[in-house]
Design a protein around this motif. Structure first.
Motif, mmCIF file in Angstrom:
data_model
loop_
_atom_site.group_PDB
_atom_site.id
_atom_site.type_symbol
_atom_site.label_atom_id
_atom_site.label_comp_id
_atom_site.label_asym_id
_atom_site.label_seq_id
_atom_site.Cartn_x
_atom_site.Cartn_y
_atom_site.Cartn_z
ATOM 1 N N ASP A 135 12.861 -33.403 36.226
ATOM 2 C CA ASP A 135 11.977 -32.084 36.311
ATOM 3 C C ASP A 135 10.966 -32.113 35.130
ATOM 4 N N TRP A 136 10.265 -33.510 34.976
ATOM 5 C CA TRP A 136 9.395 -33.711 33.877
ATOM 6 C C TRP A 136 8.106 -32.826 34.172
ATOM 7 N N LYS A 137 7.622 -32.513 35.317
ATOM 8 C CA LYS A 137 6.495 -31.493 35.360
ATOM 9 C C LYS A 137 6.936 -30.188 34.909
ATOM 10 N N LYS A 138 8.222 -29.496 35.183
ATOM 11 C CA LYS A 138 8.296 -28.258 34.795
ATOM 12 C C LYS A 138 8.734 -28.211 33.429
ATOM 13 N N ARG A 139 9.493 -29.302 32.959
ATOM 14 C CA ARG A 139 9.771 -29.317 31.692
ATOM 15 C C ARG A 139 8.468 -29.288 30.703
ATOM 16 N N ALA A 140 7.486 -30.156 31.127
ATOM 17 C CA ALA A 140 6.266 -30.444 30.091
ATOM 18 C C ALA A 140 5.472 -29.105 30.216
ATOM 19 N N ALA A 141 5.520 -28.339 31.315
ATOM 20 C CA ALA A 141 4.729 -27.076 31.414
ATOM 21 C C ALA A 141 5.427 -25.863 30.357
ATOM 22 N N THR A 142 6.542 -26.196 29.896
ATOM 23 C CA THR A 142 7.110 -25.199 28.957
ATOM 24 C C THR A 142 6.702 -25.742 27.623
ATOM 25 N N LEU A 143 6.091 -26.954 27.336
ATOM 26 C CA LEU A 143 5.853 -27.301 26.013
ATOM 27 C C LEU A 143 4.545 -27.304 25.609
ATOM 28 N N GLU A 144 4.290 -26.842 24.471
ATOM 29 C CA GLU A 144 2.723 -26.957 24.207
ATOM 30 C C GLU A 144 2.364 -28.105 23.628
ATOM 31 N N PRO A 145 1.254 -28.729 24.023
ATOM 32 C CA PRO A 145 0.858 -30.047 23.733
ATOM 33 C C PRO A 145 0.508 -30.203 22.412
ATOM 34 N N GLN A 146 0.791 -31.122 21.647
ATOM 35 C CA GLN A 146 0.339 -31.179 20.342
ATOM 36 C C GLN A 146 -0.089 -32.731 20.106
ATOM 37 N N ALA A 147 -0.880 -32.882 18.913
ATOM 38 C CA ALA A 147 -1.109 -34.294 18.606
ATOM 39 C C ALA A 147 -0.087 -34.984 17.749
ATOM 40 N N SER A 148 1.154 -34.158 17.563
ATOM 41 C CA SER A 148 2.110 -34.779 16.856
ATOM 42 C C SER A 148 3.377 -34.202 17.530
ATOM 43 N N PHE A 149 4.460 -35.259 17.774
ATOM 44 C CA PHE A 149 5.653 -34.683 18.390
ATOM 45 C C PHE A 149 6.548 -35.863 17.914
ATOM 46 N N ARG A 150 7.748 -35.409 18.235
ATOM 47 C CA ARG A 150 9.114 -36.122 17.956
ATOM 48 C C ARG A 150 9.340 -37.253 18.922
ATOM 49 N N VAL A 151 9.778 -38.315 18.377
ATOM 50 C CA VAL A 151 10.117 -39.295 19.624
ATOM 51 C C VAL A 151 11.368 -39.983 18.972
ATOM 52 N N GLN A 152 12.312 -40.595 19.753
ATOM 53 C CA GLN A 152 13.338 -41.267 19.382
ATOM 54 C C GLN A 152 13.492 -42.751 19.782
ATOM 55 N N MET A 153 13.601 -43.589 18.664
ATOM 56 C CA MET A 153 13.357 -45.020 18.936
ATOM 57 C C MET A 153 14.519 -45.665 18.338
ATOM 58 N N ASP A 154 14.827 -46.769 19.098
ATOM 59 C CA ASP A 154 16.178 -47.701 18.588
ATOM 60 C C ASP A 154 15.509 -48.462 17.535
ATOM 61 N N MET A 155 16.461 -48.450 16.359
ATOM 62 C CA MET A 155 16.284 -49.348 15.199
ATOM 63 C C MET A 155 17.622 -50.080 14.901
ATOM 64 N N GLU A 156 17.706 -51.268 15.201
ATOM 65 C CA GLU A 156 19.016 -52.101 14.817
ATOM 66 C C GLU A 156 20.136 -51.532 15.389
ATOM 67 N N GLY A 157 19.712 -51.029 16.670
ATOM 68 C CA GLY A 157 20.954 -50.665 17.608
ATOM 69 C C GLY A 157 21.521 -49.229 17.319
ATOM 70 N N LYS A 158 20.738 -48.374 16.593
ATOM 71 C CA LYS A 158 20.836 -47.014 16.188
ATOM 72 C C LYS A 158 19.725 -45.976 16.690
ATOM 73 N N PRO A 159 19.913 -44.909 16.947
ATOM 74 C CA PRO A 159 18.686 -43.957 17.275
ATOM 75 C C PRO A 159 18.198 -43.371 16.154
ATOM 76 N N GLN A 160 16.836 -43.424 16.056
ATOM 77 C CA GLN A 160 16.111 -42.833 14.869
ATOM 78 C C GLN A 160 14.914 -41.885 15.280
ATOM 79 N N ASN A 161 14.994 -40.739 14.684
ATOM 80 C CA ASN A 161 13.862 -39.832 15.197
ATOM 81 C C ASN A 161 12.607 -40.137 14.234
ATOM 82 N N PHE A 162 11.393 -40.064 15.012
ATOM 83 C CA PHE A 162 10.303 -40.318 14.308
ATOM 84 C C PHE A 162 9.102 -39.185 14.489
#
Length: 280
Positions: free
Chosen positions: A203-230
């Motif tokens: 549902d990525w299209k409908k999901r994205a349509a509900t999100l206001e685009p911004q130059a900054s957003f949160r991503v989750q990356m793997d660091m040493e086997g653990k999820p970290q939010n950036f």
């Protein structure tokens, strides 16, 4: 009093009048040079007529406008400018490359990369190399070419968090709309490559349509086997004004900052690492 129904509501008229004044041209002279009529130039300036795209380009040529100001004129008339590709590595942009290098260096130890409008990587800093070496081999990292591909790759495949799904959806939507507006094949190629990842939400299209685009957003990356939010923070490098997202070179610096302020990124910084896009 002018009938509101006949008025063209764009900024083209004032722009045309402004540039005609800059060059000290009368409406008659401009009309002659543009192979038009004085009456038509007058109607264009006061909003009673709308120019064709070809007419806008002809006027820009007569007025000797550069790429930036031609873009303004096209946007003012309601047309999508065609971006002119430039070579970031040419001698003309030596000063810009140095400025970008200093900017990236100042962002260490946080991972930062410079990319073009397609997400293709142009420069990276030591923080970026150190960060991605946690999950990629030196050879894999040396072959990395697209910022968005790296972000998708960095999402944990066993995680279905809202952060991850929203990140993927917003990136795809931004690229999709660039593709539709520009009609450039390269955007389609980038989208098709990203769509091969197994964790694309249906549902990525409908999901994205509900999100206001911004130059900054949160991503989750793997660091040493653990999820970290950036926080993924993007800064546009380009022309000033309304055409900053159109005029070339259209560059973006993206930096990842840990949401956890206790996470010391200096602990991961390895200044001995090398990379083809690392300029210092």
């Amino acid at each position: 009093m002018m009938d509101k129904g006949t008025e063209i509501g764009t900024g083209f008229g004032p722009l045309l009048k402004f540039w005609r004044g800059v060059h000290g041209l009368s409406q008659e002279t401009l009309a002659l040079c543009a192979e038009s009529s004085t009456r038509h130039i007058s109607c264009l300036e006061n909003g009673k007529a709308h120019p064709s795209r070809l007419m806008v380009l002809k006027l820009a040529e007569v007025l000797e406008l550069g790429d930036r100001d031609s873009c303004y004129l096209l946007v003012g008339a309601g047309y999508q400018p065609t971006a002119k590709s430039v070579d970031f590595n040419s001698s003309e942009y030596k000063w810009l490359r140095k400025a970008m290098m200093l900017s990236l260096k100042a962002m260490d130890p946080f991972p930062a990369a410079l990319m073009d409008r397609y997400g293709c990587l142009l420069m990276v800093n030591k923080g970026w190399v150190s960060f991605h070496r946690l999950t990629m081999s030196e050879q894999e990292l040396a072959q990395a070419s697209n910022h968005f591909e790296l972000l998708f790759r960095g999402q944990r495949s066993d995680d279905v968090s809202e952060v991850k799904l929203n990140t993927i959806s917003m990136i795809l939507m931004a690229l999709q709309q660039e593709d539709l507006l520009s009609g450039e094949d390269y955007y389609s190629e980038v989208i098709n490559d990203l769509m091969t990842h197994s964790h694309i939400p249906k549902d990525w299209k409908k999901r994205a349509a509900t999100l206001e685009p911004q130059a900054s957003f949160r991503v989750q990356m793997d660091m040493e086997g653990k999820p970290q939010n950036f926080f993924s923070v993007s800064q546009t490098v380009g022309a000033m004004g309304p055409t900053s997202f159109i005029s070339e070179p259209r560059l973006t610096i993206n930096t990842l900052y840990p949401e956890d302020t206790e996470l010391d990124m200096n602990a991961y910084l390895d200044t001995s690492l090398k990379h083809p896009l690392l300029p210092y």
